[in-house]
Write a protein that holds these residues in place. Structure first.
Motif, short mmCIF file in Angstrom:
data_model
loop_
_atom_site.label_atom_id
_atom_site.label_comp_id
_atom_site.label_asym_id
_atom_site.label_seq_id
_atom_site.Cartn_x
_atom_site.Cartn_y
_atom_site.Cartn_z
N LYS A 368 0.83 -1.21 0.00
CA LYS A 368 0.00 0.00 0.00
C LYS A 368 0.87 1.25 0.00
N ARG A 369 2.15 1.07 0.35
CA ARG A 369 3.08 2.19 0.37
C ARG A 369 4.38 1.78 -0.30
N SER A 370 5.24 2.71 -0.60
CA SER A 370 6.53 2.41 -1.23
C SER A 370 7.52 1.84 -0.23
N THR A 371 7.20 1.98 1.05
CA THR A 371 8.02 1.42 2.12
C THR A 371 7.16 0.50 2.97
N GLN A 372 7.64 -0.71 3.23
CA GLN A 372 6.85 -1.66 4.01
C GLN A 372 7.76 -2.58 4.82
N VAL A 373 7.24 -2.99 5.97
CA VAL A 373 7.95 -3.92 6.85
C VAL A 373 7.38 -5.32 6.64
N ILE A 374 8.28 -6.29 6.42
CA ILE A 374 7.86 -7.68 6.20
C ILE A 374 8.54 -8.57 7.24
#
Length: 379
Positions: A368-374
């Protein structure tokens, strides 16, 4: 001390501490004492600490068993079989887990072609480094140290005695020193189960134990006070291995410095026990100890290699958290993460996880964003 300082191998360090306990249990097999139960207890502890040490210690005990064949009775055999049974039962959870994992994914064996003989020590270097009490800066500089070298020489005096137990130990100590060098034809055993040893200098741990025990017994007699004095003088010349390590090693760091172990762990370049697919199409001899993408913490985000920093990777107990940037918002992103996948990795709902062609972890999702935590978990 080599294991905990230069290598940061805490598991092998602990395993060597348990060797005397195992030896006591073995010797009590031949007596009326129930202390022979120390043998299976010690083996169980070592098994849960460092499995390769179980192999080495078993080989040590087997050598002793052969040398003491004339003492073997039905009672000794019965106790030995019970010890094996107890060890097998208590180590079953660990062994089943390993076998189950191995049945799903084939792994790279520790030794690649032509490495075993190359890791054996040069006899001349071993002698010189031992006499110099040199602190190893690489694994071909491993040695016995000055004190143990002196001890091994004085141990030869046991051949004048009638103590067969000490004679056997001194002979085994010499034998293990030979095994640590390239005098022994390791190239013959390269493609045999013996290659699991990886580094022949590991036998120096067994040799040190044998020489030390023999010398301790020699010093315990009143007639060998001269030997005890030589020992004290040697200790005055060089206090301990760690003294030499701190003051003479090129890699001067305190062993209580946690950052040292972090550096050793994150800079490791071995391919041992990685999925076999990791080295598909590669020359195993040439890439041995080479830095692959997984060692360099390089991720592939939508076809582009990205170097991950420490800020991007947060290790946890049974998971790893990745902070990814530069993602395509609202579109399907395919990312290859530098973490091995033995078929058990998974993530939260909405993120598909599978193994890549080289045994790493592929994640596919729509951010949903250009930065994400996985978060990548292990089942």
């Amino acid at each position: 001390m080599l294991q905990i300082s230069v290598r940061g191998d805490i598991a092998e360090y602990i395993a060597l501490i348990l060797l005397p306990l195992i030896f006591v249990g073995y010797k009590k097999l031949f007596s009326s004492s129930y202390q022979w139960l120390w043998l299976p207890l010690g083996m169980i502890l070592v098994c849960y600490t460092h499995i390769l040490s179980v192999v080495l210690f078993t080989f040590f005990l087997l050598c002793l068993f052969v040398l003491e064949y004339n003492k073997i009775t039905l009672l000794v055999i019965k106790r030995l079989l019970i010890s094996i049974g107890i060890t097998a039962v208590f180590c079953l959870p660990l062994l089943v887990t390993m076998l189950r994992a191995r049945s799903r994914t084939s792994v790279i064996i520790p030794i690649v072609p032509d490495v075993l003989i190359n890791e054996a020590l040069s006899p001349s270097n071993l002698l010189l480094n031992s006499l110099n009490n040199a602190s190893p800066n690489n694994l071909l500089d491993v040695n016995l140290g000055l004190i143990v070298t002196i001890v091994s020489v004085f141990g030869i005096l046991v051949f004048r005695s009638k103590n067969q137990n000490l004679i056997n130990l001194e002979c085994l100590g010499i034998f293990f020193v030979v095994l640590s060098t390239n005098i022994f034809p390791w190239f013959v055993f390269q493609n045999t189960p013996m290659n699991i040893v990886q580094f022949p200098w590991r036998f120096l741990g067994l040799a040190t134990f044998c020489f030390s025990l023999v010398f301790a017994k020699l010093c315990s007699t009143k007639t060998n006070w001269i030997i005890s004095m030589v020992w004290l003088i040697a200790c005055m010349i060089s206090f301990t291995y760690m003294h030499q390590y701190i003051y003479n090693s090129q890699a001067v760091q305190k062993i209580d410095n946690i950052s040292l172990y972090r550096k050793i762990a994150t800079n490791a370049v071995y391919t041992d026990y990685m999925p076999s697919s990791t080295l598909n199409g590669m020359n195993k001899s040439k890439v041995f100890r080479s830095r692959l993408n997984i060692h360099k913490h390089v991720a592939n985000i939508n076809g582009k290699n990205i170097q991950l920093s420490e800020k991007n990777v947060v290790p946890k107990y049974n998971s790893i958290q990745y902070r990814l940037k530069g993602l395509k918002k609202g579109k399907v992103n395919k990312i290859i993460l530098p973490v091995l996948n033995y078929g058990e990795n998974h993530s939260v709902s909405g993120i598909k996880v599978k193994s890549s062609a080289n045994g790493e972890t592929i994640v596919t999702f729509v951010p949903k964003r250009s930065t994400q935590v996985i978060d990548i978990y292990v089942k």
